[in-house]
Design a protein around this motif. Structure first.
Motif, mmCIF file in Angstrom:
data_model
loop_
_atom_site.group_PDB
_atom_site.id
_atom_site.type_symbol
_atom_site.label_atom_id
_atom_site.label_comp_id
_atom_site.label_asym_id
_atom_site.label_seq_id
_atom_site.Cartn_x
_atom_site.Cartn_y
_atom_site.Cartn_z
ATOM 1 N N GLY A 102 -3.258 -81.539 38.400
ATOM 2 C CA GLY A 102 -4.747 -82.160 38.266
ATOM 3 C C GLY A 102 -4.450 -83.461 37.353
ATOM 4 O O GLY A 102 -3.581 -83.707 36.538
ATOM 5 N N GLY A 103 -5.718 -84.173 37.824
ATOM 6 C CA GLY A 103 -5.821 -85.628 36.759
ATOM 7 C C GLY A 103 -6.045 -85.386 35.496
ATOM 8 O O GLY A 103 -5.875 -86.251 34.566
ATOM 9 N N ASN A 104 -6.787 -84.269 35.175
ATOM 10 C CA ASN A 104 -7.128 -83.746 33.673
ATOM 11 C C ASN A 104 -6.544 -82.373 33.376
ATOM 12 O O ASN A 104 -7.303 -81.790 32.519
ATOM 13 C CB ASN A 104 -8.649 -84.149 33.687
ATOM 14 C CG ASN A 104 -9.217 -84.120 32.319
ATOM 15 O OD1 ASN A 104 -8.547 -84.834 31.451
ATOM 16 N ND2 ASN A 104 -10.190 -83.077 32.102
ATOM 17 N N GLN A 105 -5.644 -82.263 34.003
ATOM 18 C CA GLN A 105 -4.677 -81.022 33.542
ATOM 19 C C GLN A 105 -5.778 -79.811 33.891
ATOM 20 O O GLN A 105 -5.746 -78.825 33.077
ATOM 21 C CB GLN A 105 -4.099 -81.157 32.309
ATOM 22 C CG GLN A 105 -3.190 -82.092 32.079
ATOM 23 C CD GLN A 105 -2.605 -82.264 30.681
ATOM 24 O OE1 GLN A 105 -3.349 -82.015 29.661
ATOM 25 N NE2 GLN A 105 -1.360 -82.432 30.662
ATOM 26 N N GLU A 106 -6.421 -79.783 34.970
ATOM 27 C CA GLU A 106 -7.657 -78.710 34.978
ATOM 28 C C GLU A 106 -6.661 -77.517 35.914
ATOM 29 O O GLU A 106 -7.518 -76.520 35.907
ATOM 30 C CB GLU A 106 -8.612 -79.032 36.063
ATOM 31 C CG GLU A 106 -8.304 -79.630 37.281
ATOM 32 C CD GLU A 106 -8.042 -81.160 37.432
ATOM 33 O OE1 GLU A 106 -8.093 -81.654 38.521
ATOM 34 O OE2 GLU A 106 -7.994 -81.717 36.224
ATOM 35 N N VAL A 107 -5.513 -77.409 36.221
ATOM 36 C CA VAL A 107 -4.810 -76.369 36.818
ATOM 37 C C VAL A 107 -3.690 -76.214 36.065
ATOM 38 O O VAL A 107 -2.712 -76.954 35.844
ATOM 39 C CB VAL A 107 -4.534 -76.578 38.388
ATOM 40 C CG1 VAL A 107 -3.738 -75.383 38.877
ATOM 41 C CG2 VAL A 107 -5.694 -76.913 39.055
ATOM 42 N N LEU A 108 -3.568 -74.922 35.500
ATOM 43 C CA LEU A 108 -2.287 -74.441 34.746
ATOM 44 C C LEU A 108 -1.411 -73.652 35.667
ATOM 45 O O LEU A 108 -1.859 -72.733 36.566
ATOM 46 C CB LEU A 108 -2.730 -73.372 33.576
ATOM 47 C CG LEU A 108 -1.601 -72.785 32.845
ATOM 48 C CD1 LEU A 108 -2.278 -72.518 31.259
ATOM 49 C CD2 LEU A 108 -0.953 -71.430 33.421
ATOM 50 N N VAL A 109 -0.202 -74.090 35.797
ATOM 51 C CA VAL A 109 0.729 -73.590 36.446
ATOM 52 C C VAL A 109 1.874 -72.906 35.621
ATOM 53 O O VAL A 109 2.730 -73.242 34.791
ATOM 54 C CB VAL A 109 1.442 -74.655 37.203
ATOM 55 C CG1 VAL A 109 2.579 -74.088 38.342
ATOM 56 C CG2 VAL A 109 0.695 -75.311 38.233
ATOM 57 N N ALA A 110 1.787 -71.430 35.751
ATOM 58 C CA ALA A 110 2.685 -70.449 35.009
ATOM 59 C C ALA A 110 3.702 -69.975 35.986
ATOM 60 O O ALA A 110 3.635 -69.528 37.159
ATOM 61 C CB ALA A 110 1.831 -69.360 34.379
ATOM 62 N N SER A 111 5.010 -69.654 35.364
ATOM 63 C CA SER A 111 6.168 -69.182 36.143
ATOM 64 C C SER A 111 6.746 -68.099 35.175
ATOM 65 O O SER A 111 6.960 -68.380 34.074
ATOM 66 C CB SER A 111 6.959 -70.298 36.470
ATOM 67 O OG SER A 111 7.672 -71.081 35.193
ATOM 68 N N GLY A 112 7.516 -67.341 35.925
ATOM 69 C CA GLY A 112 8.117 -66.312 35.120
ATOM 70 C C GLY A 112 8.564 -65.159 36.210
ATOM 71 O O GLY A 112 8.706 -65.291 37.365
ATOM 72 N N SER A 113 8.144 -64.093 35.614
ATOM 73 C CA SER A 113 8.107 -62.806 36.694
ATOM 74 C C SER A 113 6.777 -62.173 36.372
ATOM 75 O O SER A 113 6.214 -61.488 35.445
ATOM 76 C CB SER A 113 9.290 -61.653 36.207
ATOM 77 O OG SER A 113 9.242 -60.591 36.955
ATOM 78 N N ILE A 114 5.729 -62.698 37.219
ATOM 79 C CA ILE A 114 4.489 -62.495 37.184
ATOM 80 C C ILE A 114 3.857 -61.654 38.253
ATOM 81 O O ILE A 114 4.165 -61.723 39.497
ATOM 82 C CB ILE A 114 3.617 -64.003 37.376
ATOM 83 C CG1 ILE A 114 4.222 -64.584 35.884
ATOM 84 C CG2 ILE A 114 2.157 -63.552 37.082
ATOM 85 C CD1 ILE A 114 3.749 -66.279 35.949
ATOM 86 N N THR A 115 2.879 -60.795 38.035
ATOM 87 C CA THR A 115 1.954 -59.911 38.859
ATOM 88 C C THR A 115 0.393 -60.375 38.521
ATOM 89 O O THR A 115 0.223 -60.163 37.486
ATOM 90 C CB THR A 115 2.526 -58.389 38.991
ATOM 91 O OG1 THR A 115 3.734 -58.339 39.025
ATOM 92 C CG2 THR A 115 1.347 -57.740 39.880
ATOM 93 N N LEU A 116 -0.211 -60.622 39.636
ATOM 94 C CA LEU A 116 -1.770 -61.026 39.396
ATOM 95 C C LEU A 116 -2.224 -59.484 39.105
ATOM 96 O O LEU A 116 -1.701 -58.739 39.506
ATOM 97 C CB LEU A 116 -2.059 -61.872 40.235
ATOM 98 C CG LEU A 116 -1.497 -63.011 40.775
ATOM 99 C CD1 LEU A 116 -2.165 -64.117 41.804
ATOM 100 C CD2 LEU A 116 -1.401 -63.987 39.440
ATOM 101 N N ALA A 117 -3.754 -59.754 38.527
ATOM 102 C CA ALA A 117 -4.357 -58.479 38.427
ATOM 103 C C ALA A 117 -4.514 -57.779 39.752
ATOM 104 O O ALA A 117 -4.747 -56.608 39.491
ATOM 105 C CB ALA A 117 -5.813 -58.819 37.708
ATOM 106 N N ASP A 118 -4.414 -58.315 40.831
ATOM 107 C CA ASP A 118 -4.724 -57.552 42.089
ATOM 108 C C ASP A 118 -3.375 -57.007 42.590
ATOM 109 O O ASP A 118 -3.358 -56.617 43.870
ATOM 110 C CB ASP A 118 -5.522 -58.316 43.202
ATOM 111 C CG ASP A 118 -4.746 -59.642 43.636
ATOM 112 O OD1 ASP A 118 -3.604 -59.774 42.973
ATOM 113 O OD2 ASP A 118 -5.192 -60.297 44.323
#
Length: 1437
Positions: free
Chosen positions: A1079-1095
């Motif tokens: 995003g132009g104002n860094q409004e989206v964080l992109v995380a990486s690793g070994s991830i499982t979302l809350a659902d």
């Protein structure tokens, strides 16, 4: 596909060969992409490495069995020059003009065959031999005489002079020095340097010189040897080897029985004729073979020609047995009067006045026989009248039947014994030979006077300077190691000469040779025979076997160094009279360079040739106890000399004075006020090898650890400094962990070479890794980075022994090199744009980091990604709610573990950040990782974090308590430093995260609730970032389960204002390795690793929206092959994301690309051993071929430990969207591969757009044109103002329907397409329009009312364009708001563009909107191809 930037011939080699295969940067670096580091601000690069270089496709194999010469530039970077043959050694070097002379012990260097000395032309880069008659032994020291353009060399050789020789550059020839040479004692010269005025040369080493006059020794060489002009006094003094028991064959022989007996030529009793000569069969090449079936110490052969019936041999060669080597022979040509050499076609004169010629080997050879091929002849065939094998001087064997009578000798060598001696035989490693010795048993505890003794009485042909060696057979072959002990050996060299006594060990497992005497020897005569006596040592070592020692007697060997036969020098390199008594000097001689005297230092020097400083050698001889003590201490020598401007001469070496004013001085002393004087604390407790002066400071190198009295507490390890005025010793840190062999001084720094692997900043430090070469900065009083990387045992540094001569060449370093790279660094360098070639300028960390830290923990990964994104002037990224687009097809709740970290072998820099000190304004670098270091002003050790000042070249610690563990992430916010990693701090609750106030220089952790881990694991913080969309917030990511009492898995935010932890939305499960922003104002964080979302959605790459606090998977979680270790967003574009990691089973690595629709695999050529630590998008100075993955003005930098099938190994590589281009290689201190962990920069935002500047002249012309144009424009504005004013009424009457009807032929039916477009948007997006900031109701109303235009359409014409121009500025704005205006856009979806005038689109394609007046169809241009056409407006963002 191979990129245009890739090496022309890609290759791969295994990682295990990295130790030998290192890359030289000069061949193909021009092919590397030109990264624009300056656009990123200050740039740092860290990792686990000790050396670094830019990738090149040219490889070199460093063979540690050779000695390699390297040049060292002013910044310390290293470049290989050339290597010697295997087993070769480089010991010294100096420069004359553009020629560097290198010397040592070698037969070739840089591909040029040469004997021990060679020249290197720095302008052509080539090595050249210095003539064909250079030193025939090792060279230890050199001196370049710039005034007379001569090269002096000293060492251990017999020709062209005795241990000293001079190369005349103008005459292109070798010669003995004016004083003939030096001999006696150890018979070697170890140092050549000048006095402070450069008017005299100082020669130092282990030798004897005499001054005065006395009765000469017996000067006759063997009178029984007939004179021949084909021999020299030297060669005719060599006793022939008796060959009575040898096998002699000659074939094919003549059929005449008077000339067919080959035995007759061994010692003919008459002249050339029947019964005294051997002839070969007519017309045949002949072979004469001599086999002794025992080891012979041979110095050459003697051949006498036959002239029977006009026959005679004219050409021959000699092959030694058993090595089957054709030897190069040296001989004196009586016709030309010159010494010459030959090999395969040696000439034999057919002159009856020359009864024989002597041909000498290149040194003494241990052989069992020779084979002589007579290959050329005159008359009917070849033949010989005399054949003898010459010894090295003289000899005597313990076994009587091996002491045969030599030809022309009046008597043979003999032996006598006391006690019982029996013969013992053993096989040797020479096929067909045995070794016979005599042994005697003696009970342990028997006094030496009552023990058996053995005396050799070798026949000596002529007086001269000899080395006498005792051959001691190895105990392994005789199976008597347990009973061996030490023996006392006494040499009586001649009448009037004192005996020499040595203690020799016989416990050697392999055959060895022990020198028991070096000096003058009286020849055998009826009145005197020299003797060598051996008996049990006074204090024998060992316990014996069953209470019995075994003494072993083998052979005594005399090696002639120079023959004393007359008062003038001869071609054999040393002759003249010797004296039995005179003023004797040891180890030091001064020779005025202006002297024209011709004298003989091997004999007696006249008192007229004695200088005032020659008293040094006389006093040394006396202080060491004279001949007897020198015989007992065969290692005594002066190794280095330095002359202070005050007149004081410093001498270092291996010695202990027992008498005189300097009694007790050990290994170093001074000569001042006309006498020797000890240095404070008695000297040093180990050998001194090198000295160098800087003003009043004397730097000393060697194998010592302290002063003799122990006053420096063991801190003088290998190197020390001595204040001449104060008489005080000081340490260089705590020295080095090995032996120093060479010192040099330049630019306020001491360069240190030797056999060591670490420098020691203090006695408490385990050391900074180095590879045999180190630099001490006298201004900083600290060890600093040497600039280049080496791994090896170095033997030489500098331009010789006189660096003050003003020579402009780079320094040279030499030694046994296992690995080398251009730049040396303790895990960190800084990069900036370089020269016109576009290659970066590399600035290593100017100080060394220690490795005295704990090993790297195994939890988590050793990753650090610090994303610095460009902030556009407008936020052009779409605010589409990605959860509506990305399907959630994976719902597994099982989360794989992150790959194990790459070993952060200390010292390693794994993270970095820039900080501008508000008080000083200086921009500093903060680095973190796995290292420690000492501050010179402090005795305590700092760990894990350092503040580096690149301008001053200093590092400072964080004040207060020190962190324990490994730092993996750093972030600076104002004056606050956030530190993350596998860290704890004693006395605090720090666990994985710490905060430090840089302005106040204190820790700020009291209000920081600690991170906690799940049971059975530990906390590891791998990422610390901030977003412009989340003020006063630091995002912390890694491996943890809670922050304080707040459940917060893997990622959590810390408020710098409220000092509280917060979760990000509903949170995630798993581990995070890397974070980036979109995003132009860094409004989206992109995380990486070994991830499982809350659902329970698996999402190894996931996005978090600050606007609505929601998480979403980027694509299908199953499309990413495994846990992600690094992620990068291309300039904030959420449709251009790169992710790297390892597959779920850990067997392979991967690189994937998110194009806005799906994940695409890119890293198919990456090999399984690849580990990627970081992905960073970098700008270019030039461009590459555009493609659909990466724009032409940038590339993706992959860092870590990389292996690729197209290029092999690298630590960083660039990816242009199609192929990988290797960029940086690194090496650990051991020579094994290193890796890059992080690249960080000072600019948080920067533009990838390239700026092109016009030349000054063009700018001036443009300025003139603009000035003229302004006048015209002012007139035009007035006209346009009037025209627009008149249009006011017509605009008010404007009917859009009429315009549509009248232009229907030229325009698309926008009224119809408006409905289609609205329907399309509703169908694709499922309701809400992502392209509008309205709510759902307003968006729907806009779609339904597009025809009527009652509601405002954000994509419709801007009515302000038609407002009446009230001023000239408004008129200009009205003109520029038409079709000439444009703005950037991107394609959200693909479009086939099959219709007339339509432009095909690909998702993510970069476009330029030219006309957006129609609400449904926009007219655009493809910025890459320049093609134009209409596209659906809803397909763009």
């Amino acid at each position: 596909m191979i990129s245009p930037y890739s090496p022309a011939s890609p290759f791969a080699f295994p990682l295990c060969l990295f130790f030998l295969f290192l890359l030289i940067p000069d061949a193909v670096q021009a092919a590397l992409p030109k990264v624009d580091f300056d656009r990123m601000g200050k740039v740092g690069l860290g990792g686990s490495f000790a050396g670094l270089d830019l990738f090149s496709n040219s490889t070199v194999t460093f063979d540690p069995t050779t000695s390699t010469l390297l040049s060292r530039s002013s910044n310390g970077s290293l470049t290989q020059i050339g290597s010697t043959n295997a087993g070769g050694t480089i010991s010294a070097g100096c420069a004359l003009d553009s020629i560097f002379y290198v010397a040592g012990s070698f037969s070739s260097i840089g591909g040029a065959s040469t004997n021990n000395v060679a020249s290197y032309d720095t302008s052509t880069g080539s090595f050249t031999a210095l003539g064909s008659s250079g030193p025939n032994g090792a060279v230890h020291a050199v001196f370049c005489d710039a005034k007379d353009n001569k090269l002096w060399v000293g060492g251990h050789f017999s020709s062209p002079g005795a241990n000293v020789a001079v190369w005349d550059v103008k005459a292109n020839s070798w010669a003995a020095p004016p004083f003939g040479g030096l001999s006696g004692a150890g018979a070697q010269v170890l140092s050549l340097t000048t006095n402070s005025s450069q008017s005299s040369i100082f020669l130092a080493g282990s030798f004897i010189a005499s001054f005065g006059s006395a009765a000469p020794l017996n000067g006759t060489n063997n009178p029984n040897v007939p004179f021949s002009a084909g021999a020299t006094p030297f060669s005719s003094s060599l006793v022939p080897v008796p060959l009575q028991n040898a096998q002699i064959e000659g074939s094919p022989s003549s059929s005449d029985p008077n000339f067919s007996n080959i035995q007759t030529i061994l010692c003919p009793s008459g002249g050339d004729g029947p019964g005294q000569t051997w002839l070969a069969a007519d017309g045949n090449t002949a072979l004469v073979t001599v086999r002794a079936f025992a080891s012979l110490s041979a110095g050459g052969i003697r051949l006498g020609n036959t002239l029977v019936n006009g026959r005679g041999t004219t050409g021959f060669s000699v092959t030694t047995i058993p090595d089957n080597t054709v030897q190069t022979l040296q001989y004196f040509n009586p016709i030309t009067g010159q010494n010459q050499t030959c090999s395969t076609a040696c000439p034999l004169l057919t002159d009856s006045s020359i009864p024989y010629q002597d041909f000498l080997f290149d040194g003494t050879l241990d052989i069992t026989g020779v084979q002589i091929q007579l290959s050329a002849w005159q008359g009917a065939g070849p033949g010989l009248h005399l054949l003898q094998v010459l010894s090295s001087g003289a000899f005597a064997s313990a076994v009587s039947n091996q002491n045969g009578l030599s030809c022309f000798a009046p008597n043979a060598s003999t032996t006598t014994t006391t006690g019982t001696w029996i013969e013992k035989d053993a096989n040797t490693n020479i096929p067909g030979t045995v070794q016979a010795v005599l042994v005697s048993d003696v009970n342990v505890g028997t006094p030496a006077a009552q023990a058996p003794s053995f005396t050799w009485m070798p026949y000596v042909s002529a007086s001269g300077q000899y080395d006498i060696n005792l051959l001691v057979p190895g105990c392994t072959a005789f199976q008597d190691c347990a009973s061996r002990t030490t023996v006392k050996v006494t040499v009586f060299p001649g009448q009037g000469l004192e005996p020499w006594v040595s203690t020799i060990s016989q416990q050697n497992t392999d055959d060895t040779t022990a020198n028991i005497y070096s000096g003058p020897v009286i020849p055998s005569s009826p009145n005197f025979v020299m003797t060598v006596t051996m008996t049990l040592a006074d204090s024998p070592v060992g316990t014996g076997q069953e209470g019995i020692y075994e003494l072993v007697a083998d052979r005594v060997e005399l090696i002639l160094r120079s023959a004393n036969v007359s008062g003038t020098a001869t071609s054999s390199g040393g002759s003249g009279n010797s004296t039995a008594s005179a003023q004797t000097s040891f180890g030091f001689l001064e020779w005025p360079l202006s002297s024209t005297s011709i004298v003989n230092a091997s004999g007696i020097l006249s008192n007229a040739s004695e200088t005032a400083l020659d008293t040094i050698g006389l006093d040394l001889f006396t202080g060491l106890g004279g001949v007897g003590s020198l015989a007992a201490d065969a290692n005594a020598a002066v190794s280095s000399v330095a002359h202070h401007s005050s007149g004081t001469v410093f001498l270092g070496g291996t010695f202990t004075l027992s008498s005189g004013p300097a009694s007790g001085a050990t290994n170093i002393l001074a000569y001042k006020n006309g006498a020797l004087a000890p240095l404070s604390a008695g000297g040093l407790n180990g050998q001194v090898t090198s000295l160098v002066l800087d003003g009043d400071i004397l730097f000393v190198g060697g194998s010592f650890r302290d002063t003799t009295s122990g006053s420096m507490s063991g801190n003088l390890q290998g190197v020390a400094m001595y204040d001449v005025q104060k008489g005080q010793w000081s340490s260089l840190g705590a020295g080095v962990n090995g032996v120093v062999t060479s010192l040099s001084f330049e630019n306020g720094q001491v360069q240190v070479a030797g056999n060591f692997t670490q420098v020691l900043p203090s006695s408490q430090s385990s050391g900074i890794s180095v590879g045999g070469f180190a630099v001490w900065d006298t201004g900083k009083s600290a060890w600093v980075n040497s600039g280049g990387f080496l791994s090896g045992r170095m033997t030489f540094v500098g331009n010789g022994t006189s660096p003050s001569k003003g020579q402009q060449q780079a320094q040279f370093v030499a030694g046994s090199v296992s690995a080398s790279l251009k730049y040396g660094a303790s895990g960190f360098v800084m990069l900036q744009n370089g020269g016109a070639d576009g290659l970066p300028e590399v600035a290593p960390l100017s100080v060394g980091l220690d490795s005295d830290v704990t090993s790297t923990p195994t939890n988590g990964t050793s990753l650090r990604v610090r994303s610095h994104l460009r902030r556009a002037a407008t936020a052009w990224m779409s605010t589409i709610k990605l959860p509506h687009l990305f399907s959630r097809q994976s719902t597994s709740s099982t989360t794989a573990s992150l790959p194990p970290p790459q070993p952060a072998t200390a010292p390693a820099v794994l993270a970095g950040a820039f900080w501008t000190n508000s008080s000083s304004g200086a921009e500093l670098v903060i680095v973190g990782g796995n290292f420690s270091f000492f501050v010179p002003t402090s005795s305590s050790e700092a760990h894990a974090v350092a503040i580096y000042n690149p301008t001053a070249g200093t590092v400072l610690p964080l004040q207060g308590s020190q962190l324990s563990g490994v730092v993996r992430a750093l972030l600076v916010q104002g004056d606050t430093l956030f530190i993350g990693g596998d860290i704890v701090m004693d006395g605090t609750n720090v666990n994985g995260l710490a905060i430090y106030d840089l302005a106040q220089q204190r820790w700020a952790v009291s209000d920081l609730p600690p991170l906690q881990s799940a049971s059975g694991s530990s906390v590891s913080v791998r990422s610390l970032t901030t977003s412009a969309s989340a003020a006063n917030t630091v995002t912390v990511a890694g491996s943890f389960s809670s922050a304080g009492s707040l459940p917060c898995h893997a990622i959590c935010s810390w408020s710098t204002s409220s000092m509280q932890w917060s979760t990000l939305g509903s949170g995630i499960q798993g581990e995070v390795a890397s974070v980036a922003y979109a995003g132009g104002n860094q409004e989206v964080l992109v995380a990486s690793g070994s991830i499982t979302l809350a659902d329970n959605t698996a999402a190894n790459v996931a996005t978090y929206y600050f606007s609505n606090s929601t998480w979403a998977s980027v694509g299908n979680g199953g499309d990413v092959p495994g846990p992600v270790t690094a992620v990068e967003v291309n300039n904030g574009n959420a449709s251009s994301i790169f992710a790297a990691g390892r597959t779920a089973n850990g067997a392979a690595s991967f690189l994937s690309f998110w194009n806005g629709v799906s994940w695409v695999s890119l890293g198919s050529s990456l090999e399984g051993v690849t580990n990627i630590s970081q992905l960073t998008m970098v700008p270019l100075q030039d461009t590459h071929t555009a493609n659909g993955v990466i724009e032409s003005d940038r590339m993706l930098l992959l860092s870590g430990s990389l292996a690729d099938s197209s290029f092999g190994n690298a630590s960083s590589a660039l990816f242009d969207g199609q192929s990988f281009i290797p960029y940086i290689i690194t090496s650990a201190a051991s020579g094994a591969p290193g890796y890059v962990a992080t690249l960080f920069h000072s600019f948080s935002t920067f533009s990838f757009t390239q700026s092109h500047f016009l030349a000054t002249g063009v700018v001036i012309l443009i300025s003139i044109a603009v000035a003229a144009g302004i006048v015209f424009l002012l007139v035009l504005i007035g006209i346009l103002w009037a025209l627009f004013a008149r249009r006011d009424d017509s605009i008010a009457k404007f009917d859009p329907a009429e315009d549509d009807d009248s232009s229907s032929v030229h325009h698309r039916p926008s009224s119809l397409l408006a409905h289609v477009n609205a329907a399309t948007r509703n169908t694709i997006l499922g309701g809400l329009s992502p392209f509008s900031d309205f709510n759902g109701e307003k968006d729907q109303a806009t779609a339904e009312g597009a025809m009527a235009g009652h509601e405002h359409d954000p994509y419709g014409p801007d009515a302000s364009n038609f407002v009446r121009a009230e001023t000239p500025s408004d008129a200009i704005a009205g003109i520029m708001s038409g079709d000439e205006g444009s703005r950037p856009a991107h394609a959200r979806y693909s479009f086939d563009g099959a219709g007339e005038g339509e432009l095909p689109l690909s998702a993510g394609q970069e476009l330029e909107v030219i006309d957006d007046h129609d609400s449904s169809w926009w007219y655009v241009r493809d910025v890459r191809t320049g093609r134009e056409g209409v596209v659906p407006a809803a397909y763009l963002y």
